[in-house]
Write a protein that holds these residues in place. Sequence first.
Motif, short mmCIF file in Angstrom:
data_model
loop_
_atom_site.label_atom_id
_atom_site.label_comp_id
_atom_site.label_asym_id
_atom_site.label_seq_id
_atom_site.Cartn_x
_atom_site.Cartn_y
_atom_site.Cartn_z
N LYS A 70 22.30 80.74 21.20
CA LYS A 70 23.57 81.25 20.67
C LYS A 70 24.49 81.81 21.75
CE LYS A 70 21.66 85.77 19.38
NZ LYS A 70 21.34 86.67 18.24
N THR A 71 23.96 82.05 22.95
CA THR A 71 24.81 82.53 24.05
C THR A 71 24.83 81.56 25.23
OG1 THR A 71 22.98 83.87 24.94
CG2 THR A 71 24.53 84.95 23.43
N SER A 72 24.38 80.32 25.00
CA SER A 72 24.36 79.30 26.05
C SER A 72 25.39 78.22 25.78
CB SER A 72 22.98 78.62 26.10
OG SER A 72 21.97 79.51 26.49
N ALA A 73 25.79 77.54 26.85
CA ALA A 73 26.60 76.33 26.75
C ALA A 73 26.12 75.34 27.81
CB ALA A 73 28.08 76.62 26.95
N LEU A 74 26.27 74.07 27.50
CA LEU A 74 25.93 73.00 28.44
C LEU A 74 27.22 72.42 28.99
CD1 LEU A 74 23.76 71.11 29.72
CD2 LEU A 74 24.08 69.62 27.72
N ILE A 75 27.31 72.33 30.33
CA ILE A 75 28.48 71.77 30.99
C ILE A 75 28.09 70.41 31.56
CG2 ILE A 75 30.29 72.14 32.71
CD1 ILE A 75 29.86 74.43 30.53
N VAL A 76 28.82 69.37 31.19
CA VAL A 76 28.61 68.02 31.72
C VAL A 76 29.80 67.72 32.61
CG1 VAL A 76 28.20 65.60 31.14
CG2 VAL A 76 27.35 67.41 29.61
N TRP A 77 29.59 67.91 33.90
CA TRP A 77 30.69 67.90 34.86
C TRP A 77 30.97 66.49 35.39
CZ3 TRP A 77 34.33 71.25 36.39
CH2 TRP A 77 35.06 70.94 37.54
N ASN A 100 35.44 84.11 24.06
CA ASN A 100 35.66 84.25 22.63
C ASN A 100 34.39 83.96 21.83
OD1 ASN A 100 38.36 84.86 23.02
ND2 ASN A 100 39.11 82.83 22.48
N ALA A 101 33.59 83.03 22.31
CA ALA A 101 32.38 82.61 21.60
C ALA A 101 31.15 83.44 21.97
CB ALA A 101 32.10 81.13 21.86
N GLY A 102 31.28 84.40 22.88
CA GLY A 102 30.15 85.22 23.28
C GLY A 102 29.13 84.49 24.14
N ILE A 103 29.58 83.44 24.85
CA ILE A 103 28.68 82.66 25.70
C ILE A 103 28.57 83.33 27.07
CG2 ILE A 103 28.47 80.45 26.93
CD1 ILE A 103 29.80 79.20 24.39
N THR A 104 27.34 83.48 27.54
CA THR A 104 27.11 84.13 28.83
C THR A 104 26.36 83.25 29.82
OG1 THR A 104 25.13 85.16 27.90
CG2 THR A 104 27.15 86.49 27.92
N THR A 105 25.60 82.28 29.33
CA THR A 105 24.78 81.42 30.19
C THR A 105 25.34 80.01 30.18
OG1 THR A 105 22.78 82.73 29.80
CG2 THR A 105 22.47 80.48 30.59
N LEU A 106 25.61 79.49 31.36
CA LEU A 106 26.20 78.17 31.51
C LEU A 106 25.23 77.26 32.25
CD1 LEU A 106 29.78 79.29 32.61
CD2 LEU A 106 28.99 78.75 30.29
N VAL A 107 24.76 76.24 31.58
CA VAL A 107 23.85 75.27 32.20
C VAL A 107 24.69 74.12 32.74
CG1 VAL A 107 21.94 73.67 31.82
CG2 VAL A 107 21.94 75.92 30.69
N PHE A 108 24.64 73.93 34.05
CA PHE A 108 25.48 72.94 34.71
C PHE A 108 24.72 71.66 34.99
CE2 PHE A 108 27.93 76.74 35.68
CZ PHE A 108 29.24 76.28 35.55
N GLY A 125 31.16 86.86 36.15
CA GLY A 125 30.22 87.60 35.31
C GLY A 125 29.38 86.76 34.38
N PHE A 126 29.39 85.44 34.55
CA PHE A 126 28.54 84.57 33.75
C PHE A 126 27.26 84.25 34.53
CE2 PHE A 126 32.92 83.77 32.43
CZ PHE A 126 32.82 83.99 31.07
N LEU A 127 26.29 83.68 33.83
CA LEU A 127 25.02 83.34 34.45
C LEU A 127 24.91 81.83 34.58
CD1 LEU A 127 22.94 85.90 32.46
CD2 LEU A 127 23.11 85.86 34.94
N PRO A 128 25.11 81.28 35.79
CA PRO A 128 24.99 79.84 35.97
C PRO A 128 23.54 79.41 36.13
CG PRO A 128 25.80 80.85 37.99
CD PRO A 128 25.61 81.96 37.00
#
Length: 199
Positions: free
Chosen positions: A14-21, A124-132, A152-155
């Motif tokens: 719920k606090t993660s997002a996946l980035i497809v760069w 806005n979505a409360g996301i803190t962890t970004l998986v790159f 301030g995010f966690l990559p």
Amino acid sequence: MSQFSSYEDLFKPKTSALIVWDVQNMLVQHIFNKEQFINSLNNLINSARSLNIPIFYTKITPLPERFESPIRKFLISIWNRGGSWGSDPNLYELAVKPEKNEIVINKNTASIFVGTNFELMIRNAGITTLVFTGIATEIGVESSARDAFNLGFLPVIAEDAVSSSDKESHERSLANMRKIFVVMKSDEIIRYWNKAKGL
């Protein structure tokens, strides 16, 4: 007490997002490990979808020619192996296809945070962890991860789902990022997501 005390805290869906760069045709066709990269990337995408983790795809999107940086036009012509600026729109198409609820960010720089609304959306979505994931490790992936950390995010770098046309530069970049970020294989990330899904 810190918000994060374990990897389970770090990888809460719920606090993660996946980035497809920048997984675009013009880049995928030149990476050194295409088959392994695509397999690992698809595993992460499928896992994120199953856990309702937001997925953001970035896409190099040239500005109108008059307003584009001459330096960027030169570099794109090299990536196109001599093709003219914008000569083949298919080169810019994504090599992995987003689903309708997933977000494509058209951008013009080597950072997901520069010139986009990405930071606003994830805060806005409360996301803190970004998986790159994505291409190229030593350019946009590392630049975006550093900006994420400084904001301030966690990559988290999926080491088998990032790539480059230059294997040595890719490996140097991963070595640099291991000093300050979490760098792990895609199956480990998926395992932590699944362990943390009830948190």
